[in-house]
Design a protein around this motif. Sequence first.
Motif, mmCIF file in Angstrom:
data_model
loop_
_atom_site.group_PDB
_atom_site.id
_atom_site.type_symbol
_atom_site.label_atom_id
_atom_site.label_comp_id
_atom_site.label_asym_id
_atom_site.label_seq_id
_atom_site.Cartn_x
_atom_site.Cartn_y
_atom_site.Cartn_z
ATOM 1 N N UNK A 88 2.461 2.619 -86.845
ATOM 2 C CA UNK A 88 3.259 1.678 -87.571
ATOM 3 C C UNK A 88 3.388 0.709 -88.015
ATOM 4 N N UNK A 89 2.244 -0.647 -88.142
ATOM 5 C CA UNK A 89 2.309 -1.364 -88.189
ATOM 6 C C UNK A 89 1.465 -1.064 -90.052
ATOM 7 N N UNK A 90 0.409 -0.030 -90.006
ATOM 8 C CA UNK A 90 -0.526 0.328 -91.241
ATOM 9 C C UNK A 90 0.704 0.964 -92.171
ATOM 10 N N UNK A 91 1.893 1.899 -91.532
ATOM 11 C CA UNK A 91 2.972 2.672 -92.401
ATOM 12 C C UNK A 91 3.328 0.970 -93.283
ATOM 13 N N UNK A 92 3.618 0.687 -92.740
ATOM 14 C CA UNK A 92 4.371 -1.054 -93.107
ATOM 15 C C UNK A 92 3.799 -1.757 -93.568
ATOM 16 N N UNK A 93 2.563 -1.856 -93.497
ATOM 17 C CA UNK A 93 1.534 -2.650 -94.795
ATOM 18 C C UNK A 93 1.561 -2.094 -96.316
ATOM 19 N N UNK A 94 1.380 -0.718 -96.161
ATOM 20 C CA UNK A 94 1.489 -0.142 -97.420
ATOM 21 C C UNK A 94 2.543 -0.228 -98.012
ATOM 22 N N UNK A 95 4.230 -0.051 -97.143
ATOM 23 C CA UNK A 95 5.325 -0.081 -98.174
ATOM 24 C C UNK A 95 4.934 -1.538 -98.215
ATOM 25 N N UNK A 96 4.279 -2.502 -97.959
ATOM 26 C CA UNK A 96 4.774 -4.021 -98.528
ATOM 27 C C UNK A 96 3.544 -4.420 -99.470
ATOM 28 N N UNK A 97 2.660 -3.933 -99.335
ATOM 29 C CA UNK A 97 2.341 -3.610 -100.212
ATOM 30 C C UNK A 97 1.879 -3.332 -101.736
ATOM 31 N N UNK A 98 2.971 -1.899 -101.322
ATOM 32 C CA UNK A 98 3.420 -1.588 -102.893
ATOM 33 C C UNK A 98 4.789 -2.538 -103.315
ATOM 34 N N UNK A 99 5.541 -2.865 -102.291
ATOM 35 C CA UNK A 99 6.675 -3.964 -102.488
ATOM 36 C C UNK A 99 5.437 -4.312 -103.365
ATOM 37 N N UNK A 100 4.902 -5.360 -102.964
ATOM 38 C CA UNK A 100 4.196 -6.871 -103.993
ATOM 39 C C UNK A 100 3.581 -6.620 -105.125
ATOM 40 N N UNK A 101 3.402 -5.195 -105.411
ATOM 41 C CA UNK A 101 2.664 -5.142 -106.676
ATOM 42 C C UNK A 101 3.989 -4.736 -107.716
ATOM 43 N N UNK A 102 5.013 -3.401 -107.077
ATOM 44 C CA UNK A 102 5.650 -3.830 -108.383
ATOM 45 C C UNK A 102 6.013 -4.526 -108.232
ATOM 46 N N UNK A 103 6.667 -5.161 -107.681
ATOM 47 C CA UNK A 103 7.885 -6.602 -107.443
ATOM 48 C C UNK A 103 6.821 -7.756 -108.664
ATOM 49 N N UNK A 104 5.372 -7.496 -108.649
ATOM 50 C CA UNK A 104 5.202 -8.247 -109.913
ATOM 51 C C UNK A 104 5.486 -7.245 -110.902
ATOM 52 N N UNK A 105 4.814 -6.928 -110.763
ATOM 53 C CA UNK A 105 5.069 -5.272 -112.289
ATOM 54 C C UNK A 105 7.314 -5.939 -112.207
ATOM 55 N N UNK A 106 7.896 -6.236 -111.810
ATOM 56 C CA UNK A 106 9.326 -6.461 -112.401
ATOM 57 C C UNK A 106 9.593 -7.779 -113.006
ATOM 58 N N UNK A 107 9.090 -8.269 -111.646
ATOM 59 C CA UNK A 107 9.460 -10.263 -112.632
ATOM 60 C C UNK A 107 8.572 -10.403 -114.468
ATOM 61 N N UNK A 108 7.398 -9.805 -113.977
ATOM 62 C CA UNK A 108 6.123 -9.780 -115.315
ATOM 63 C C UNK A 108 7.070 -9.129 -116.325
ATOM 64 N N UNK A 109 8.028 -8.451 -116.700
ATOM 65 C CA UNK A 109 9.012 -7.339 -117.089
ATOM 66 C C UNK A 109 9.840 -8.358 -117.649
ATOM 67 N N UNK A 110 10.687 -8.960 -116.556
ATOM 68 C CA UNK A 110 12.090 -9.996 -116.735
ATOM 69 C C UNK A 110 11.404 -10.681 -118.113
ATOM 70 N N UNK A 111 9.805 -11.520 -117.294
ATOM 71 C CA UNK A 111 9.869 -12.837 -118.343
ATOM 72 C C UNK A 111 8.837 -12.010 -119.664
ATOM 73 N N UNK A 112 8.592 -10.859 -120.346
ATOM 74 C CA UNK A 112 8.202 -10.133 -121.077
ATOM 75 C C UNK A 112 9.329 -9.875 -122.565
ATOM 76 N N UNK A 113 10.743 -9.757 -121.706
ATOM 77 C CA UNK A 113 11.937 -10.204 -122.320
ATOM 78 C C UNK A 113 11.953 -11.219 -122.510
ATOM 79 N N UNK A 114 12.011 -12.069 -121.753
ATOM 80 C CA UNK A 114 12.656 -13.122 -122.502
ATOM 81 C C UNK A 114 11.197 -13.943 -123.688
ATOM 82 N N UNK A 115 10.358 -13.227 -123.542
ATOM 83 C CA UNK A 115 9.879 -13.925 -124.047
ATOM 84 C C UNK A 115 9.465 -13.199 -125.784
ATOM 85 N N UNK A 116 9.457 -12.217 -125.827
ATOM 86 C CA UNK A 116 9.839 -10.429 -126.526
ATOM 87 C C UNK A 116 11.009 -11.977 -127.488
#
Length: 370
Positions: A88-116
């Motif tokens: 159960x903890x390993x499954x939750x860890x996979x979820x958190x890692x994917x969330x962390x990666x895609x969250x940084x993608x999300x925040x970076x895209x907002x930054x890219x929008x503002x920079x553009x």
Amino acid sequence: MPTYDLYADHPGDPHWEVPASGAARFGWEYDDGRERLLALYQKGKDKQWDGARRIDWDIEVDPYDPLGTPDEAMSVYGTRYWDKFGDRERAELRRHYASWQFSQFLHGEQGAMICAARIVESVPDLDAKFYSATQVMDEARHAEIYGRFLHEKIGLLYPINDNLQALLGDTLRDSRWDMPYLGMQVLIEGLALAAFGMIRDTTNKPLPKQILAYVMQDEARHVAFGRMALRDYYRQLTDAELREREEFVIEGCYLMRDRLRGTEVLENFGIPKADAEALSEQSEFLALFRKLLFSRIVPCVKDIGLWGPRLQRAYADLGVFELGDSDLDLLMTQDEEIAEKLDAERFAAEERERVAEVAQAVEAGADDDS
């Protein structure tokens, strides 16, 4: 559900205000422009797409294995901490890692929008303003898509990483009009492109593969735009001005390398920060990952004319100097072709399904008549 209710860690103030500096520039020549850049602007208009329609949001996603990437990709894999975790903890860890990666993608895209948007405001040439306006829409679409994936399919977000936020702040606070190009188009987007590509090419899950392939098709144009504009401008700068930009690149590259640790995730699983950082440094997979993430940045920096001795030494220290000879045009062409191939395969499958449905309906009608 409000986004704030989905954050693994509290992100603090709901708004981050970066003081703006520099001039808004108007130009009164409307008929002249660089042919290559105007062609890219036309391509930017032609290639607009709707994320709500082009992506198949009906595809089911297992939030505890959203990417299907191997567990070896997590720095904690094979350690004493990993051995203590249950299924159960390993499954939750996979979820958190994917969330962390895609969250940084999300925040970076907002930054890219503002920079553009900042580029539209500050760049002196109208052809560059035209293209940047199409990029603002692209980045808005990307932020929309990543946000929807996190909300609807994973149900968890992470706040912006400190190092990503620091580089965004440095990029936006600089009054020189070329710095949003350099900070965003070359560094942040270059790193993001490599990260997108590694996940796109390793995931066996159709929805994230679609998202990443289609976003990368847009980003190939954005990198081409930054290269054109900066290469032309940097030919005019003095050696001292070029060295200032190289210092910015060096600092940004070290920040981006340190961004890739994901220690926030491990801390949420009870692993002390010092241990989490050590695990990140010791992980052979992450060491290779960090190196490959500079595959888009180094050749671009060299191509636009920033290749002084100190910058070369920094890249040697990062272990990425040899990437300066990579064929960036080939990588960008492949990004576009992968998205087009994915479209062709999807639409061919849908067409086969429609033909089969029609055939079944005709057969059923014939049976009724008889």
